[in-house]
Motif scaffolding. Structure first.
Motif, PDB file in Angstrom:
ATOM      1  N   PHE A 129      40.793  37.352  45.110  1.00  0.00           N
ATOM      2  CA  PHE A 129      40.101  37.371  46.284  1.00  0.00           C
ATOM      3  C   PHE A 129      39.393  35.999  46.685  1.00  0.00           C
ATOM      4  CE2 PHE A 129      40.334  41.508  44.397  1.00  0.00           C
ATOM      5  CZ  PHE A 129      40.679  42.389  45.473  1.00  0.00           C
ATOM      6  N   THR A 130      39.064  35.848  47.912  1.00  0.00           N
ATOM      7  CA  THR A 130      38.536  34.667  48.252  1.00  0.00           C
ATOM      8  C   THR A 130      36.930  35.127  48.150  1.00  0.00           C
ATOM      9  OG1 THR A 130      38.557  35.242  50.669  1.00  0.00           O
ATOM     10  CG2 THR A 130      40.271  33.725  49.607  1.00  0.00           C
ATOM     11  N   HIS A 131      36.441  36.356  48.858  1.00  0.00           N
ATOM     12  CA  HIS A 131      35.231  36.567  48.853  1.00  0.00           C
ATOM     13  C   HIS A 131      35.518  38.406  49.117  1.00  0.00           C
ATOM     14  CE1 HIS A 131      35.978  35.975  53.031  1.00  0.00           C
ATOM     15  NE2 HIS A 131      34.781  36.564  53.391  1.00  0.00           N
ATOM     16  N   CYS A 132      34.106  38.900  49.284  1.00  0.00           N
ATOM     17  CA  CYS A 132      34.010  40.416  49.057  1.00  0.00           C
ATOM     18  C   CYS A 132      33.697  41.173  50.807  1.00  0.00           C
ATOM     19  CB  CYS A 132      33.123  40.673  48.203  1.00  0.00           C
ATOM     20  SG  CYS A 132      33.482  40.530  46.360  1.00  0.00           S
ATOM     21  N   HIS A 133      33.917  40.245  51.622  1.00  0.00           N
ATOM     22  CA  HIS A 133      33.537  40.804  53.006  1.00  0.00           C
ATOM     23  C   HIS A 133      34.828  41.902  53.192  1.00  0.00           C
ATOM     24  CE1 HIS A 133      30.721  37.353  54.833  1.00  0.00           C
ATOM     25  NE2 HIS A 133      30.428  38.279  54.026  1.00  0.00           N
ATOM     26  N   TYR A 163      27.255  38.646  42.495  1.00  0.00           N
ATOM     27  CA  TYR A 163      26.471  38.766  43.512  1.00  0.00           C
ATOM     28  C   TYR A 163      26.819  40.163  44.187  1.00  0.00           C
ATOM     29  CZ  TYR A 163      24.318  38.557  48.187  1.00  0.00           C
ATOM     30  OH  TYR A 163      23.665  38.779  49.471  1.00  0.00           O
ATOM     31  N   TRP A 164      27.790  40.329  44.643  1.00  0.00           N
ATOM     32  CA  TRP A 164      28.453  41.848  45.043  1.00  0.00           C
ATOM     33  C   TRP A 164      28.271  43.054  44.002  1.00  0.00           C
ATOM     34  CZ3 TRP A 164      28.117  41.886  50.173  1.00  0.00           C
ATOM     35  CH2 TRP A 164      28.208  40.720  51.039  1.00  0.00           C
ATOM     36  N   LEU A 188      34.419  47.436  44.049  1.00  0.00           N
ATOM     37  CA  LEU A 188      34.855  46.642  42.818  1.00  0.00           C
ATOM     38  C   LEU A 188      34.405  47.566  41.780  1.00  0.00           C
ATOM     39  CD1 LEU A 188      32.378  43.770  43.678  1.00  0.00           C
ATOM     40  CD2 LEU A 188      34.750  43.628  43.570  1.00  0.00           C
ATOM     41  N   GLU A 189      33.871  48.793  41.735  1.00  0.00           N
ATOM     42  CA  GLU A 189      33.737  49.751  40.550  1.00  0.00           C
ATOM     43  C   GLU A 189      35.013  50.185  40.656  1.00  0.00           C
ATOM     44  OE1 GLU A 189      29.027  51.459  40.818  1.00  0.00           O
ATOM     45  OE2 GLU A 189      30.627  52.388  42.058  1.00  0.00           O
ATOM     46  N   ALA A 190      35.762  50.511  41.678  1.00  0.00           N
ATOM     47  CA  ALA A 190      37.213  51.090  41.453  1.00  0.00           C
ATOM     48  C   ALA A 190      38.101  50.210  40.912  1.00  0.00           C
ATOM     49  CB  ALA A 190      37.552  51.687  42.875  1.00  0.00           C
TER      50      ALA A 190
END
Length: 306
Positions: A129-133, A163-164, A188-190
C-alpha cells in the motif's frame, strides 16, 4: 465467495460488459520491463471529483489555463485509477488494491481487470500500500466484505498504519474525511493478522525499496523498483495529476492532508525523476500512468511512455 464473484465477472466479460483493463497487450501503454521484472498497470476505473475538491483556494483562471493546455475538459475531473501489477521471482504483487464496491460507481473494477490478464485474486501473493485513502485500500474487501486476496501478504508503512489504525483519527481528522478514517480502520482490522509494516528506505521485497513521500497522507509511501541499471518509481498520489501538479508543483492540492509538505515532496520527486530520467508510474496519470518527467519552463511535464 471469491470464486463465485470471479465466475460472475467472467460472465460479464463474455457478454462484452466487463470494465476494461488498462492496456494489457504487449507494446501498449501500461507495461514496462525492468530486467526480470514484468510490470503493468490495471484499470480500477476512474474517479469523478469536483474541481473545488482539488483546486479550492487557487486562482480559477490560472487553473483553467493549465487544464485547457493539457486537454482537460470543463467540469468535474475524472482521474484514472492505475493499479500496478508486478510479476517477479515467482511473486504476483499489487501496489494498492483499488476502490472495491463501496466507493464510487465508476471505480472498483480491479477484479475484472485481473480476470482479463488471466489472474484470479487468490493468485496474488502480496499487496503493498502507498496509503489508506479509499481508492487505494478499500478494494481489499469484496462485495461480501470478505478479503478479496485470501492468500496475500499485506505490507504498509509504519507511519501510515499508525495514523489510520488509531481510533482517534476519525474524530481528529477534518470532518469531511471522518468516514474515510472509519472505513480505513475497518479494512485494516480485516487484514491485520496478515499485514507487515516497514520504514523508509527498507527493501520490502527483492528489488522493491520503500521511499517516504509524506504529505498527501501522514505516512504516504512511494516505491522504487530496480533490477540492474533499470528502475522506476511507483508514485502513488505523491504526484496526483498530470496537469497542475506538474506545471505548478508548489500549488496546494485539496486532496493533500498537509499541503505544504505535499508540495515539498512533489518538488523533490519531480526533480529526482527528471534528473535521473527514472520512469514514473502514477496512480492517477493518463495513458496507463507510465512515463517520464521533463522540465518545462518553471515546472515540469509528464511524457507518457506511448
Amino acid at each position: 465467495m471469491t470464486v463465485n464473484r470471479r465466475v460472475f465477472i467472467a460472465g460479464l466479460a463474455a457478454a462484452g460488459m466487463a470494465p476494461a483493463v488498462s492496456r494489457a497487450k504487449s507494446g501498449m501503454p501500461g507495461q514496462l520491463t525492468l530486467g526480470e521484472m514484468q510490470v503493468m498497470t490495471l484499470s480500477d476505473g476512474h474517479l469523478t471529483l469536483p474541481r473545488s475538491m482539488l483546486f479550492a483556494g487557487l486562482e480559477p483562471g490560472a487553473v483553467d489555463q493549465i487544464l485547457q493546455a493539457r486537454g482537460v475538459a470543463a467540469g468535474a475531473i475524472h482521474p484514472p485509477i492505475n493499479v500496478t501489477l508486478l510479476r517477479h521471482a515467482g511473486r504476483v504483487v499489487l501496489f494498492d488494491a483499488g476502490s472495491g464496491p463501496g466507493f464510487q460507481s465508476t471505480a472498483g473494477q480491479l477484479t475484472a481487470a485481473l480476470d482479463t490478464v488471466g489472474l484470479a485474486p487468490d493468485e496474488v501473493t502480496h499487496v503493498v500500500f502507498t496509503h489508506c485513502h479509499p481508492d487505494h485500500l478499500w478494494g481489499v474487501l469484496d462485495d461480501f466484505d470478505d478479503p478479496l486476496f485470501p492468500n496475500a501478504q499485506y505490507l504498509m508503512g509504519e507511519v501510515e498504519w499508525e495514523y489510520w489504525f488509531d481510533p482517534n483519527t476519525a474524530s481528529t481528522i477534518s470532518g469531511d474525511r471522518a468516514s474515510m478514517a472509519v472505513g480505513a480502520r475497518r479494512r485494516l482490522e480485516a487484514i491485520e493478522e496478515r499485514l507487515s509494516r516497514f520504514g523508509d528506505g527498507q527493501e520490502i521485497l527483492p528489488g522493491v525499496a520503500a521511499h517516504a513521500s509524506y504529505g498527501h497522507t501522514p505516512g504516504h509511501m512511494s516505491f522504487e523498483l530496480r533490477d540492474g541499471q533499470k528502475s522506476a518509481l511507483i508514485g502513488g498520489d505523491a504526484i496526483g495529476n498530470h496537469h497542475v501538479s506538474f506545471a505548478q508543483p508548489g500549488w496546494a492540492i485539496g486532496t493533500d492532508q498537509d499541503v505544504d509538505l505535499a508540495a515539498k515532496t512533489r518538488f523533490r520527486l519531480l526533480d529526482m525523476l527528471a534528473h535521473d530520467q527514472m520512469q514514473l508510474i502514477g496512480y492517477h496519470l493518463p495513458n496507463g500512468g507510465i512515463g517520464r518527467v521533463e522540465t518545462a519552463q518553471n515546472g515540469y511535464r509528464f511524457i507518457p511512455a506511448n
